[in-house]
Every structure is written in C-alpha cells, then in structure tokens.
Write a protein that holds these residues in place. Sequence first.
Motif, PDB file in Angstrom:
ATOM      1  N   VAL A   1      16.744  13.473  21.683  1.00 55.98           N
ATOM      2  CA  VAL A   1      16.929  12.457  22.856  1.00 55.98           C
ATOM      3  C   VAL A   1      18.707  12.411  23.215  1.00 55.98           C
ATOM      4  N   LYS A   2      19.292  12.876  21.970  1.00 52.54           N
ATOM      5  CA  LYS A   2      20.825  12.760  22.028  1.00 52.54           C
ATOM      6  C   LYS A   2      21.149  11.167  21.996  1.00 52.54           C
ATOM      7  N   LEU A   3      20.526  10.464  21.234  1.00 51.02           N
ATOM      8  CA  LEU A   3      20.963   9.072  21.468  1.00 51.02           C
ATOM      9  C   LEU A   3      21.951   8.901  20.294  1.00 51.02           C
ATOM     10  N   HIS A   4      22.748   7.909  20.539  1.00 46.49           N
ATOM     11  CA  HIS A   4      23.653   7.676  19.564  1.00 46.49           C
ATOM     12  C   HIS A   4      23.312   7.235  18.202  1.00 46.49           C
ATOM     13  N   PRO A   5      23.887   7.784  17.136  1.00 47.46           N
ATOM     14  CA  PRO A   5      23.235   7.534  15.761  1.00 47.46           C
ATOM     15  C   PRO A   5      23.141   6.113  15.457  1.00 47.46           C
ATOM     16  N   PHE A   6      23.847   5.051  16.285  1.00 47.81           N
ATOM     17  CA  PHE A   6      23.900   3.561  15.849  1.00 47.81           C
ATOM     18  C   PHE A   6      22.374   3.280  16.310  1.00 47.81           C
ATOM     19  N   LEU A   7      22.276   3.668  17.554  1.00 44.60           N
ATOM     20  CA  LEU A   7      20.954   3.358  18.284  1.00 44.60           C
ATOM     21  C   LEU A   7      19.851   3.855  17.441  1.00 44.60           C
ATOM     22  N   GLY A   8      20.003   5.290  17.107  1.00 45.94           N
ATOM     23  CA  GLY A   8      18.915   5.895  16.409  1.00 45.94           C
ATOM     24  C   GLY A   8      18.684   4.962  14.937  1.00 45.94           C
ATOM     25  N   LEU A   9      19.533   4.798  14.250  1.00 48.25           N
ATOM     26  CA  LEU A   9      19.411   4.037  12.955  1.00 48.25           C
ATOM     27  C   LEU A   9      18.682   2.685  13.097  1.00 48.25           C
ATOM     28  N   THR A  10      19.058   2.146  14.392  1.00 49.82           N
ATOM     29  CA  THR A  10      18.638   0.729  14.442  1.00 49.82           C
ATOM     30  C   THR A  10      17.172   0.572  14.903  1.00 49.82           C
ATOM     31  N   VAL A  11      16.671   1.766  15.797  1.00 48.41           N
ATOM     32  CA  VAL A  11      15.355   1.929  16.208  1.00 48.41           C
ATOM     33  C   VAL A  11      14.477   2.441  14.941  1.00 48.41           C
ATOM     34  N   GLY A  12      15.159   3.393  14.337  1.00 48.79           N
ATOM     35  CA  GLY A  12      14.439   3.868  13.066  1.00 48.79           C
ATOM     36  C   GLY A  12      14.111   2.919  12.105  1.00 48.79           C
ATOM     37  N   SER A  13      15.081   2.047  12.005  1.00 48.93           N
ATOM     38  CA  SER A  13      14.918   0.849  11.026  1.00 48.93           C
ATOM     39  C   SER A  13      13.597  -0.065  11.399  1.00 48.93           C
ATOM     40  N   LEU A  14      13.666  -0.462  12.569  1.00 46.07           N
ATOM     41  CA  LEU A  14      12.646  -1.482  13.077  1.00 46.07           C
ATOM     42  C   LEU A  14      11.347  -0.641  13.021  1.00 46.07           C
ATOM     43  N   THR A  15      11.267   0.669  13.084  1.00 46.05           N
ATOM     44  CA  THR A  15       9.982   1.402  13.194  1.00 46.05           C
ATOM     45  C   THR A  15       9.551   1.318  11.907  1.00 46.05           C
ATOM     46  N   VAL A  16      10.396   1.624  10.776  1.00 43.88           N
ATOM     47  CA  VAL A  16       9.871   1.546   9.371  1.00 43.88           C
ATOM     48  C   VAL A  16       9.248   0.136   8.832  1.00 43.88           C
ATOM     49  N   ALA A  17       9.928  -0.873   9.347  1.00 47.35           N
ATOM     50  CA  ALA A  17       9.712  -2.401   9.138  1.00 47.35           C
ATOM     51  C   ALA A  17       8.209  -2.715   9.823  1.00 47.35           C
ATOM     52  N   GLY A  18       8.088  -2.070  11.094  1.00 49.53           N
ATOM     53  CA  GLY A  18       6.805  -2.372  11.902  1.00 49.53           C
ATOM     54  C   GLY A  18       5.565  -1.742  11.093  1.00 49.53           C
ATOM     55  N   ILE A  19       5.802  -0.414  10.780  1.00 48.58           N
ATOM     56  CA  ILE A  19       4.794   0.150  10.169  1.00 48.58           C
ATOM     57  C   ILE A  19       4.334  -0.092   8.722  1.00 48.58           C
ATOM     58  N   ALA A  20       5.403  -0.667   8.006  1.00 51.55           N
ATOM     59  CA  ALA A  20       5.242  -1.228   6.828  1.00 51.55           C
ATOM     60  C   ALA A  20       4.698  -2.510   6.693  1.00 51.55           C
ATOM     61  N   GLY A  21       4.638  -3.162   7.898  1.00 50.75           N
ATOM     62  CA  GLY A  21       3.908  -4.404   7.849  1.00 50.75           C
ATOM     63  C   GLY A  21       4.752  -5.699   8.069  1.00 50.75           C
ATOM     64  N   LEU A  22       6.361  -5.343   7.910  1.00 53.63           N
ATOM     65  CA  LEU A  22       7.135  -6.496   7.940  1.00 53.63           C
ATOM     66  C   LEU A  22       6.908  -7.085   9.207  1.00 53.63           C
TER      67      LEU A  22
ATOM     68  N   SER B   1       0.771  -0.939  -0.041  1.00 56.03           N
ATOM     69  CA  SER B   1      -0.068   0.171   0.064  1.00 56.03           C
ATOM     70  C   SER B   1       0.851   1.443   0.146  1.00 56.03           C
ATOM     71  N   GLY B   2       0.764   2.353  -0.953  1.00 52.79           N
ATOM     72  CA  GLY B   2       1.455   3.388  -1.108  1.00 52.79           C
ATOM     73  C   GLY B   2       1.312   4.285   0.258  1.00 52.79           C
ATOM     74  N   PRO B   3       0.222   4.843   0.632  1.00 56.79           N
ATOM     75  CA  PRO B   3      -0.031   5.548   1.806  1.00 56.79           C
ATOM     76  C   PRO B   3       0.706   4.850   2.911  1.00 56.79           C
ATOM     77  N   ARG B   4       0.625   3.545   3.260  1.00 60.12           N
ATOM     78  CA  ARG B   4       1.110   2.943   4.248  1.00 60.12           C
ATOM     79  C   ARG B   4       2.763   2.907   4.257  1.00 60.12           C
ATOM     80  N   LEU B   5       3.404   2.765   3.236  1.00 55.14           N
ATOM     81  CA  LEU B   5       4.659   2.905   2.932  1.00 55.14           C
ATOM     82  C   LEU B   5       5.278   4.342   2.962  1.00 55.14           C
ATOM     83  N   VAL B   6       4.275   5.158   2.326  1.00 55.80           N
ATOM     84  CA  VAL B   6       4.933   6.462   2.878  1.00 55.80           C
ATOM     85  C   VAL B   6       5.033   7.026   4.190  1.00 55.80           C
ATOM     86  N   GLY B   7       3.855   6.701   4.850  1.00 59.21           N
ATOM     87  CA  GLY B   7       3.931   6.844   6.391  1.00 59.21           C
ATOM     88  C   GLY B   7       4.920   6.192   7.271  1.00 59.21           C
ATOM     89  N   ALA B   8       5.493   5.023   6.827  1.00 58.22           N
ATOM     90  CA  ALA B   8       6.416   4.112   7.230  1.00 58.22           C
ATOM     91  C   ALA B   8       7.856   4.897   7.213  1.00 58.22           C
TER      92      ALA B   8
END
Length: 470
Positions: A37-58, A15-22
Amino acid sequence: MTASWLAQAAPVTASGPRLVGAAVVGVAVLVVLITWVKLHPFLGLTVGSLTVAGIAGLPAGTAVESFAKGFGSTAGSVGTLIALGAMFGKLLADSGGADQIVDTIIGRSSPRSLPWAMALVGSLIGLPMFFEIGLVLLLPVILLVARRSGRSLMAVGAPALAGLSVMHGFVPPHPGPLVAIDALDANLGITLGLGLGIAVPAVAIAGPMFARYAARWVSSPPPDLFTGGPGPAGGSNSGSTAVEQRTVTRPRFGVTVATVLLPVVLMMGKALAEIFLTDGMLLRTVLDFLGTPLIALLIAVGTALFTFGRGAGMGARAIMASVERSLPPIAGILLIVAAGGGFKQTLIDTKIGDLIAAFVVDSGLSVLLLGWLIAVFIRLATGSATVATVTAAGILVPLMTGVEPAQVSLLVLAIGAGSLFFSHVNDAGFWMVKEYFGMTIGETIRTWSVMETVISVVGLVLTMMLGLVL
C-alpha cells in the motif's frame, strides 16, 4: 544466551492459538501496508498495533490506551535523544567539521591504506549522523577520491558505506539501537561498549576486505556528478568537498574529533563507573549523571555550539538556523520510533510476548538467534532497519526477565545485526546507493546488498561468540 535464562518469564494468560494468530496477522498487516500500500511506517505500525489488540481480544479503549502509553513513553525517552543527535550532526556538517575530518584523514593516507582511511571516515561521520545524511555528505568525497586516486569506485566507496551502516545498526545514539535499548531496558553504556567492540571487526571485514571483491564485480568508473576543486586525495584542506562551505574557516581536526567522541566517552565513563566504583561514591554519582544519555548528548550539543559553531566563525543566527534546520528532516523518524513503542506496548499488554517466551523456553532456541531472525524477517519484508529493530525488540521484551545486563545488551546488538540484512529494492538506501554510484540493480545487489548481509552475519557471529563468555 540460552533458554535457561528465561525461567522467570511470565505465564501466558490468554488462548495460545488466538495470540499466535493476532501476532501473525498484525505483522502481516504491517508488512502489507508498508510494502504494497506504500503507507508511511508510522501509520502501518499504528494500524498493525490496533489489529493485534483487536484479534487478541483487548477492549477497544484499552487497546488505544496501550498504544498511547507506549507511544508517549518512547517519544519521551528516545525522541529527545534523536533530536539532540540530529542537532549535533547538523552542526558538524554546517560548520565544515565533517569536511575537516574527511580531508585530514584522506589527505594523510597512502594509496594502499586508502580503503582503511575511507572506512575510518565513514565510521567517524556515522557516529553522530543518520545513514542517509552521512551518505549524502560523503558521496562527493567518495567520487572525487575514486576519480583522482585512480582506484575503483567500490574500492573506496564500500569501506565508507560499511562504516556508515555499521554505526547505524550497532551504536547509539542512532534510532534503532536507542529504541531497542529503551524497549529491552538494556544498559546503554554496556551496549555502547560491546557495540563498538563488534563494530570494529564488522567494518574491517565488510569494508576494506570485502571491497577487494566488490571492486572486481563492479569496475565501472565513478559517475561524473562532481567536478573541479582540489580533492581530498591530494591532501588539500581548502577545496569544496562533501557539502557547500558556509563558513570562512573550519574547526580544527583535533577539536572536531574530540567533540564527536565526547558523548561516547561520557556514556562509557558511566558504564565503567558502574563496574569499578562503589555505589554512593561522589565520583560515581558524577559519572552516572554525566553519562546519562540525555545529559551526555546535551553536553555534546552545548559543546558543539562553540567548537563547531563559534570555532568555524559562525554567528549566533547561523548557529541557531543550523539547529532549527536539523529538526524537520527527523520528524518522520520520530513518529516511526514512537509508533514502534506503541506496537511494543500492545504486544506486552496482550501477553503475546509471554507466549513467545514460553515457546523459547520449551524449544531451547537461542534468544540471540531468535532476535536476529525476527529482525531479518521484518527487514526483508519492510526494507526499514528501524522498523525491524523496534518490532523485534517489542516482541522479545518478556524474555528479558532476570537476564544479566550484558546479555540484554547482546540481544540489542543481535537485533541490530538482523536489521541490516540484505538491503534490496524495498529499501530507500538501496536506491540511493544505486543512483549515486551509477550502478545497475544487479550490480547494486552484488555489492551493496551483499555487503549489508556480510555486516549482519558478522554481527550475529560476534554477538553469539560474546554470549558464550559473558
């Protein structure tokens, strides 16, 4: 580069809208975690990646596997190159080779050519060294040259900073370009050649030319951080300069420069062999092997052990200690780069990149401009050129299907240019320049931030001009 090149982009399967939202939420989470939050970019990228996957339905298991796959692949391909580059740069600094380059070039420069000499020094030191390390190394030289030549601090400092910054953004083996080359499957030799071609005018415009105006905007004398000892402006090669001398002698200037340029020559040889020599020829096979980034940097480090180490009178223990000290400071960079690879793989597996590719095909927007804009946005939001590069490259991977190698390399450079745009208060480099140069925040913005923006815009313009003819 035009949208017509993207005809083979894979179709969107979700779904296009869902992917855009993710994508939007994932990048927003990344930005908030790093900036607020001043989190280290390594942790930020990790959490951001899992957030994208979760919203996209992976599925959760698939999301973890996707991130781990990208993390491991990037760490294996790029991490080794960053480690070798760090070893090379540390040997150059500890042996006094960097001092030899600085003192020789500055000592032979006239007052009129001094800004251009400083730009050359910054570029040569910037080839094998990370920006922060190069800045710390060159800072005493910049201050001493400004004090003893009677020139404005910015007149000699801005060209050196421009050389360091341009090499950091455009030329491998720096982490940003290496990650983009790996993510987009670009030809390293072509990217290196085009990057050096863009780097020369970018350094000239943002360095000595821009320094004329920066010197008028900030005319304060250099801070009294380093005193005593014969300075490079007087042509002496025996005084203390950028780093504390650890050896009795320094490697010779010609040998030092040749060693610094060795990996560049090897990688360029591979690129030229692919253009002019027939596949299967013995010479091409040899040049292909020697010009492989891992082999080229491994040869350079092995050579540096003798030219920088033994050539400067360092014993075996001192050489090995120098190599060991090079690795701890880059641990954070390696984690950021590898996590960026995980973020990229998540974007690929969720088909978000395919959605962006379809959008570009329909809109007719230049991919070079799109890559630059995405990198600019991430750079402004996070303050990290490396995070901007790895995120933008990951988003644009699906657009590279069927694209000519030269055009892929130009996209790498456009992303690199965007990653340098307007360094400000969320960038560690901004504060280093401010404090070391003794400037106010306003003065730093008028000089350093504007200079970075000039580099970014000049890089984009030159990249798009090359895109019209290649």
